[in-house]
Design an enzyme around this catalytic site. Structure first.
Site, PDB file in Angstrom:
ATOM      1  CG  LEU A 146      -1.754  -1.188   1.484  1.00 47.57           C
ATOM      2  CD1 LEU A 146      -2.470  -1.021   2.852  1.00 47.57           C
ATOM      3  CD2 LEU A 146      -3.083  -0.908   0.424  1.00 47.57           C
ATOM      4  CG  HIS A 147       2.729   3.062  -3.136  1.00 51.76           C
ATOM      5  ND1 HIS A 147       2.364   1.977  -3.864  1.00 51.76           N
ATOM      6  CD2 HIS A 147       2.815   4.046  -4.161  1.00 51.76           C
ATOM      7  CE1 HIS A 147       2.319   2.160  -5.232  1.00 51.76           C
ATOM      8  NE2 HIS A 147       2.620   3.350  -5.471  1.00 51.76           N
ATOM      9  NE  ARG A 148      -1.687   3.969  -6.615  1.00 46.03           N
ATOM     10  CZ  ARG A 148      -0.631   4.135  -7.367  1.00 46.03           C
ATOM     11  NH1 ARG A 148       0.061   5.436  -7.478  1.00 46.03           N
ATOM     12  NH2 ARG A 148       0.226   3.463  -8.476  1.00 46.03           N
ATOM     13  NE  ARG A 181       2.527   9.427  -0.129  1.00 44.06           N
ATOM     14  CZ  ARG A 181       2.954  10.386  -1.056  1.00 44.06           C
ATOM     15  NH1 ARG A 181       3.862  10.385  -1.834  1.00 44.06           N
ATOM     16  NH2 ARG A 181       2.321  11.501  -0.813  1.00 44.06           N
ATOM     17  CG  ASP A 202      -2.041   1.405  -2.711  1.00 46.14           C
ATOM     18  OD1 ASP A 202      -0.911   1.074  -3.040  1.00 46.14           O
ATOM     19  OD2 ASP A 202      -2.192   2.074  -1.899  1.00 46.14           O
TER      20      ASP A 202
END
Ligand code: UD1
Ligand code: UDP
Length: 363
Positions: free
Chosen positions: A204-206, A239, A280
């Site tokens: 997950l990084h969005r 992130r 994502d």
């Protein structure tokens, strides 16, 4: 001899660029590879050079992290100087990150022809920075190389002449096919204790998932619940790590294994074995579709709808549906057996890119 410059900057670019460099070199082109430095941690950059036995970039711009305007401007300034000095015959960019768009913009203003690999993908969601990068890059590119037929149709709808568009298939799958024979060498599944057991792989990084603490907490809660069913392995993007730390969101749970970002070889060693992937990421929706592994994409939309209609992907809204329930259903559907049915996702996209370059740009 023509002089081609390839620009890459972020993890997915660095993974996709190797087959492109190989084919440009096979054309006898003078090849300059510019790494913008958008991603710079060893596990977000250097590791891919080892994975693909790739030579170090010709130039490293070292732009680093920053707000969009700053990061994009730094790439733009540095590339404008480089293109003015070196006067390349062609710029090749991939994907939809800030480095992609800045490269295309620097080149077009100087009259350098731009070939964009992965053109025409649209989420129709302009809150995504990538959507803006895709629209702008496609608008100024001379050769728009697409990975699916619906991208060709989209570009035509946007008024781009058919003569600029070439369907070539998916270069990310070329990279995957290139490394798959070596995955058995990875010790990562054993180190993480999932060599012999079904598990879920998560990335997950969005910004829409990780930048707001409430959303990130909700996703953490969902992963903790899921980890009571099956072990969950979660290589954490920098992130996401930063946001978890800043918001003080704990991730301790028995079945939830967080790791640093992984090398591509280690990641695909896990991906090929996973019972289910939750993500994502753009590229991972494609890889799981190729590999036949069920994928739940935690987003309201995807610029890669073919991964739903012909692949193994499904969108998931965690505000409306529990991840555990969706995971149960996906696990019951199980893996797709047999070859990937998607046209042009076959490991030969880079060879078709060469034909397009020769035909369109006379290189
Ligand atoms: C970028 C791309 C995104 C892509 C993703 C792939 C844009 C707008 N976004 O998002 O489309 O899916 O890369 O991974 O281009 N950081 C580090 N070390 C690094 C790199 C980043 O610590 O090597 C941290 C920094 O705190 C930075 C943050 O991650 O501020 C975000 O990095 P950035 O490149 O701006 O965007 P990504 O979220 O990585
Ligand atoms: N990937 C990797 N290590 C990881 C997580 C992902 O090598 O720890 C690879 C993954 O196999 C895919 C690519 O990174 O090829 C996707 O990059 P990312 O999700 O960062 O970007 P996106 O595709 O969303 O732009």
């Amino acid at each position: 001899m023509i002089h081609a410059i390839c620009v890459a900057g972020a993890r997915p670019n660095l993974i996709k660029i190797k087959p492109v460099i190989d084919v440009l070199e096979s054309l006898g082109a003078k090849m300059t590879f510019v790494h913008t430095g958008q991603h710079y941690d060893e596990l977000m950059s250097d590791v891919f050079f080892s994975d693909f036995e790739m030579e170090k970039p010709t130039h490293f711009l070292g732009v680093g992290s920053g707000p969009h305007g700053v990061q994009t401007a730094k790439v733009l300034i540095a590339l404008e100087e480089l293109f003015t000095r070196d006067r390349p015959d062609l710029l090749v960019v991939v994907g939809d990150v800030n480095s992609t768009m800045a490269g295309a913009l620097a080149a077009v203003k100087l009259g350098v022809p731009v070939a964009h690999i992965e053109s025409g993908l649209r989420s129709f969601d302009r809150t995504m920075p990538e959507e803006i990068n895709r629209l702008l890059t496609d608008a100024v590119s001379d050769l728009l190389l697409t990975s699916c037929r619906s991208a060709d149709e989209q570009l035509l709808r946007e008024g781009i002449p058919a003569s600029k568009i070439r369907f070539v298939g998916n270069v990310m799958i070329d990279s995957l096919v290139m490394l798959l024979p070596r995955v058995a060498a990875s010790t990562k599944p054993r180190e993480l204790g999932v060599q012999e057991r079904p598990f879920v792989l998560v990335t997950l990084h969005r910004p829409s998932n990780v930048d707001a603490p409430a959303r990130l907490k909700l996703l953490r809660d969902n992963l903790v619940e899921l980890s009571q069913q099956l072990p969950v392995v979660f290589p954490v993007h920098p992130r996401t790590r930063k946001m978890l730390d800043q918001a003080g969101i704990g991730t301790g749970a028995r079945g939830l294994v967080l790791t640093e970002p992984l090398s591509y070889l280690d990641f695909i060693a896990l991906e090929t074995r996973a019972a289910l992937v939750v993500t994502d990421s753009g590229g991972i929706q494609e890889e799981t579709s190729y590999l036949g592994i069920p994928c739940l994409t935690v987003r309201p939309n995807t610029e890669r709808p073919i991964t739903i209609t012909e692949g193994t992907n499904r969108l998931l809204d965690p505000e409306k549906e529990s991840l555990s329930a969706a995971a149960q259903a996906a696990l019951q559907r199980g893996r797709r057996l047999g070859a990937c049915p998607i046209e042009g996702w076959d490991g030969h996209a880079a060879a078709r890119i060469i034909l397009a370059l020769q035909e369109k740009l006379g290189v």
